[in-house]
Enzyme design. Structure first.
Site, PDB file in Angstrom:
ATOM      1  N   SER A 173       0.870  -1.183   0.000  1.00 22.33           N
ATOM      2  CA  SER A 173       0.000   0.000   0.000  1.00 22.33           C
ATOM      3  C   SER A 173       0.898   1.220   0.000  1.00 22.33           C
ATOM      4  O   SER A 173       1.497   1.561   1.021  1.00 22.33           O
ATOM      5  CB  SER A 173      -0.894   0.013   1.241  1.00 22.33           C
ATOM      6  OG  SER A 173      -1.887  -0.971   1.129  1.00 22.33           O
TER       7      SER A 173
ATOM      8  N   LYS B 178       0.054   5.910   8.425  1.00 24.13           N
ATOM      9  CA  LYS B 178       0.840   5.850   7.188  1.00 24.13           C
ATOM     10  C   LYS B 178      -0.090   6.050   5.983  1.00 24.13           C
ATOM     11  O   LYS B 178       0.222   6.813   5.067  1.00 24.13           O
ATOM     12  CB  LYS B 178       1.536   4.479   7.103  1.00 24.13           C
ATOM     13  CG  LYS B 178       2.561   4.334   6.012  1.00 24.13           C
ATOM     14  CD  LYS B 178       2.900   2.858   5.720  1.00 24.13           C
ATOM     15  CE  LYS B 178       2.012   2.283   4.635  1.00 24.13           C
ATOM     16  NZ  LYS B 178       2.297   0.898   4.242  1.00 24.13           N
TER      17      LYS B 178
ATOM     18  N   LYS C  40      -7.310   2.283  -2.722  1.00 29.15           N
ATOM     19  CA  LYS C  40      -6.905   1.903  -1.363  1.00 29.15           C
ATOM     20  C   LYS C  40      -6.855   3.128  -0.455  1.00 29.15           C
ATOM     21  O   LYS C  40      -7.313   3.084   0.701  1.00 29.15           O
ATOM     22  CB  LYS C  40      -5.546   1.202  -1.383  1.00 29.15           C
ATOM     23  CG  LYS C  40      -4.979   0.817  -0.005  1.00 29.15           C
ATOM     24  CD  LYS C  40      -5.735  -0.317   0.666  1.00 29.15           C
ATOM     25  CE  LYS C  40      -5.389  -0.494   2.138  1.00 29.15           C
ATOM     26  NZ  LYS C  40      -4.136  -1.175   2.393  1.00 29.15           N
TER      27      LYS C  40
END
Lengths: 293, 293
Positions: free
Chosen positions: A95, A238, A170
């Site tokens: 990701s 993150k 995502k």
């Protein structure tokens, strides 16, 4: 098929295992933190460099923690790119930054290989159960070709669009998850502080327009005070960093994503980097001197 | 049963109609904007004052726009309270301040009558179809007694707790709905601006942890640009005012509710008081100079 798998950590390890179990031949990196013994026992070949993996395999999958590591693995010295010939395929399942991904894809395609970004959601549980949700950015012909491989690791597999768009989806997913957690936090905190039973309120709201997977799962965690991960706050931070740096680069203003990130930071300040992300409610409780339950 | 119904507007009119259709005898206020003809034709009795209604009926339902109007109807000159005897019941189905409601309930109970707050969600469509979601604050014995009446108007009927807690649940509901709209707005705007098809992203996200009724319904409205109400921004603003003034009174900080309210205000500034609340995305688009679709 000969598949290189770079990044056999908490997520990558079971994912690679599913590929091997289905009869695919694995190529792993020797020098990365020692490759899982069960994959070696299963017949995986150990390689000295990422370039060697790319030369040996038809397909290279990367599953590493962040954008700089993907860049290093792909384009660093003895990286994947230096071993790629025409007609191979790279799938990045990490990701990472969608905008950087568009650049990585262009550089891989310029070498005559195909690129797909295929980040996942579902966590360690989903990786082990091969039930990950996989969001794919790829050319349609690449998607058709890699779909049987992805199906060994996940269930909900959607082609969003061209390379980069899997990572975009995502990030969008992580924005909604964070902000829905924040929404449920504010609502249950209000309800509790005003004197209602938050469990009853959650129950009443589940049938209507306020219903969400987060109200169902994370709302219950807030009420039961079960903040073991699950999904760790530092990992969600993150992801929101990607959203916020992306927004800045794209000229967007995402006020509530920024606010949610600050609440995660407040949790970290209180020792909560490894709490489940539903513990965002604790940051609001700190502001209020009242707990949901 | 003899039922007084005060407030036969867009919502109250069909709700009162269902009660009459089930054989209950209605008592309406003559001087309020002329009572609906079909209710008069159906045999409703017109009264001069709210006090007269309270004297004539066993149960009085109020369905008016805001907290001051409920207070006026209940406790103003010739209000409901001045006509109540022991053993009667007042149900306020308006969406108003939960904290004020606790006070109203105490004053009605002191007169020997029962009080229930029973705000609804589901809008005009739900009112007409008798499919409203009804969140109830009442003593358990009062709830058991009024439930058959509420079932003539709604479907999901939940007792949350003591008087006031129905209004608390309604505010919690409106917080989540607003913040989930905001979440979907930020996510789809990010996705679109980064170059992905927001419709594909929405579709991919519907199966996972980002799924919500708002992603499903309001996400589609954002993509299709259908901002006819639905639920009007100015009404949702009124609900968030209750959340924010309540939060202040209770010593709570609700940062994202405050932010969502400001985005609604930006819509109003651009002529959007009567847009559907999913048009909150337009405020973010204004900040970004980019549209979701």
């Amino acid at each position: 098929m000969k598949i290189g798998f770079i990044g056999t950590g908490i997520m990558g390890r079971p994912m690679a295992g599913h590929l091997q179990a289905a009869g695919h031949e694995l190529f792993l990196l020797k020098r990365k933190s020692p490759p899982p013994q069960e994959l070696i026992d299963g017949g995986a070949t150990l390689c000295e460099t990422s370039a060697e993996i790319a030369r040996a395999a038809d397909l290279v999958i990367t599953m590493v923690p962040n954008t700089p590591e993907v860049e290093e693995v792909l384009f660093g010295p003895d990286g994947v790119a230096s071993g790629l010939g025409a007609g191979k395929t790279v799938i990045d399942m990490s990701s990472i930054d969608p905008i950087a991904t568009q650049g990585f894809a262009a550089r891989i395609e310029a070498l005559g290989s195909a690129y797909a970004d295929a980040p996942v959601s579902g966590g360690e549980v989903g990786a082990k159960a091969a039930s990950l949700t996989i969001m794919v950015g790829a050319r349609p012909e690449t998607f058709d070709r890699i779909k049987p491989i992805l199906e060994l690791m996940g269930k909900n597999i959607t082609l969003i669009g061209d390379p980069g768009s899997g990572q975009i989806a995502k990030v969008a997913n992580q924005i909604i998850v964070a902000l829905n957690i924040e929404a449920v936090s504010e609502a249950l905190l209000f309800a509790s502080r005003a004197g209602a039973d938050p469990a009853k309120v959650r129950e009443a709201l589940m049938g209507g327009f306020a219903s969400s997977r987060i109200l169902e799962v994370h709302g219950e965690r807030m009420i039961k005070r079960t903040f073991d991960p699950g999904f760790r706050i530092r990992l969600h931070q993150k992801d929101l960093d990607l959203a916020l740096s992306g927004a800045k680069a794209l000229g967007l203003s995402l006020p509530n994503t920024a606010s949610a990130q600050q609440l995660f930071s407040a949790c970290v300040a209180h020792g909560g980097a490894d709490w489940d992300h539903s513990a965002m409610v604790r940051a609001l409780e700190t502001l209020a001197d009242h707990q949901v339950a």
